[in-house]
Design an enzyme around this catalytic site. Structure first.
Site, short mmCIF file in Angstrom:
data_model
loop_
_atom_site.label_atom_id
_atom_site.label_comp_id
_atom_site.label_asym_id
_atom_site.label_seq_id
_atom_site.Cartn_x
_atom_site.Cartn_y
_atom_site.Cartn_z
N ASP A 69 -0.36 1.00 4.34
CA ASP A 69 -0.74 0.19 5.50
C ASP A 69 -0.24 -1.23 5.24
OD1 ASP A 69 -2.16 -0.91 7.76
OD2 ASP A 69 -3.53 0.78 7.66
N HIS B 130 3.15 -1.59 6.01
CA HIS B 130 3.23 -2.03 7.40
C HIS B 130 3.51 -3.53 7.53
CE1 HIS B 130 0.77 1.72 8.85
NE2 HIS B 130 1.81 2.03 8.11
#
Ligand SMILES: *[C@@H]1O[C@H](CO)[C@@H](O)[C@H](O)[C@H]1NC(C)=O
Ligand SMILES: *[C@@H]1O[C@H](CO)[C@@H](O)[C@H](O)[C@H]1NC(C)=O
Ligand SMILES: *[C@@H]1O[C@H](CO)[C@@H](O)[C@H](O)[C@H]1NC(C)=O
Length: 389
Positions: A221, A244
């Site tokens: 993430d 991310h």
């Protein structure tokens, strides 16, 4: 004093630390080794109580105190809470030389955090490149609906200094920083697969004066997520990917008022990430994300290298928005993947500057596109070309 001098001398000759044994015989200078407190270090027995007893002694010591988690051992611990609220020690150092591993999912007692460190001022944690924390996340990841715990959580820790920490396989976020003022993280290695769900590298909220430098983050993430109530947050020389990207927000969820300012990301790289520099806000929220710079950014095969998404989560038109202002993107270069290199999907954007941006497709014969809506600012020397509507 003499013992520690002997230790230093002995350490010069042997790679194994005989200090542990010397400590076992009794004398120490405010050095508390978990082995003295009954830890097994066999990777099987739960050593949490031994760690807590060692912590209690460290915390109760006069002056500066050191908690040692020795090398060449594996400590299985269930949950740990190191609370410094009532400590006598004026400064505490944790030497993390061995490995600490979490049990598999079923054996976790607290499913929000694994190792909690709170209300400690002037804490330093020194890791090594041999030891570290392993959250045994693989036993959690398949459960999509589970709230997944954070491996290492700092709450209300001021003047924190963490160096050389290795942390891997978190069920959820690896490191959470909440309510802290003044923290430096350097030479941290976060290591989880790109496919592991919700495994943010750093999750920062309600904190200020935080510096993350010279670190590497492989996560599933956000590499770094900067949430509401945070200011003066810097990331320098950080390699991010997979992951991310470095994200501000999401802010304004559920019509909340949130503020983030003075975020400076410099000389960082993104490799195979699904975003680069990202700001995301929910429609309907209020507050601001302002005074933010992303500069000297190297990109390799990155989707959405620059993205402001003010329609995060829901696509509806709302009456209010978190204001995004005084944001500079300068000196981005490298390759982009996917369709979009630059996405400025604004609702309330002021004084946004893009300068010296050069992003070329990572795959031959593909094209990179841009989106720019409700934009107020200046765009110079930017490839691919950005046209705003
Ligand atoms: C540590 O100290 C606290 C407070 O003094 C006490 O409640 C707790 O039982 C101690 N824990 C251990 C493992 O000794
Ligand atoms: C954070 O970055 C800003 C802008 O580059 C710089 O002025 C400031 O000194 C940095 N702070 C720290 C603690 O590194
Ligand atoms: C930029 O970061 C890289 C690695 O992350 C480092 O080797 C290099 O020295 C940094 N450059 C500057 C100017 O700080």
């Amino acid at each position: 004093m003499r013992v520690s001098i002997i230790c230093v001398l002995i350490l010069g000759f042997f790679s194994h630390c005989l200090c542990d044994r010397l400590n076992l015989v009794g004398t120490n200078n405010n050095i508390f080794n978990v082995m003295q407190y009954g830890a097994h270090g066999d990777g099987k027995t739960d050593d949490a109580q031994a760690f807590l007893r060692a912590w209690n002694s460290t915390c109760a010591a006069q002056g500066s105190a050191t908690l040692v988690i020795p090398a060449n051992k594996i400590f299985l611990v269930t949950n740990l809470l190191f609370n410094g609220g009532d400590c006598k020690a004026t400064s505490i150092n944790i030497k993390l030389q061995g490995n600490i591993v979490a049990p598999s999912k079923e054996a976790w007692k607290d499913t929000s955090h694994w190792i909690n460190i709170e209300y400690i001022n002037g804490l330093t944690i020194d890791g090594t490149n041999t030891g570290g924390l392993d959250g045994h996340g693989s036993t959690w990841w398949p459960c999509k609906t589970c709230p997944r715990p954070v491996v290492l959580s700092f709450h209300s820790c001021n003047k924190l200094n963490v160096n050389g920490l290795r942390i891997s396989n978190s069920p959820g976020a690896h490191i959470s920083i909440n309510g802290c003022d003044g923290a430096t993280f350097s030479n941290v290695l976060v290591n989880s697969p790109g496919t592991s769900p919700n495994t943010d590298g750093f999750d920062i909220s309600s904190s200020k004066n935080i510096l993350i430098k010279d670190s590497t983050i492989h996560a599933g993430d956000d590499c770094i997520a900067i949430n509401g109530g945070s200011s003066y947050i810097n990331a320098t020389n950080v390699a991010c990917g997979p992951g991310h990207g470095i994200s501000i927000g999401s802010l304004g969820k559920g019509k909340s008022h949130e503020e983030v300012e003075e975020v400076h990301v410099k000389n960082c790289s993104f490799t195979d990430t699904t975003n680069g520099a990202r700001i995301k806000t929910f429609p309907g929220g209020s507050g601001f994300a302002r005074k933010i710079t992303f500069e000297q950014i190297q990109l390799t095969n990155v989707k959405n290298a620059i993205i402001i998404d003010q329609h995060y989560g829901i696509k509806i038109d709302a009456e209010s928005a978190v204001q995004v202002s005084d944001v500079t993107y300068q000196g981005f270069s490298g390759t982009g993947a996917g369709d979009l290199a630059i996405n400025l999907n604004c609702e309330s954007c002021l004084n946004i500057v893009l300068n010296k941006i050069s992003i070329v497709p990572s795959q031959p014969k593909t094209q990179l596109h841009t989106i720019c809506k409700n934009f107020h600012g200046t765009i110079t020397s930017t490839v691919p070309k950005v046209t705003c509507s």
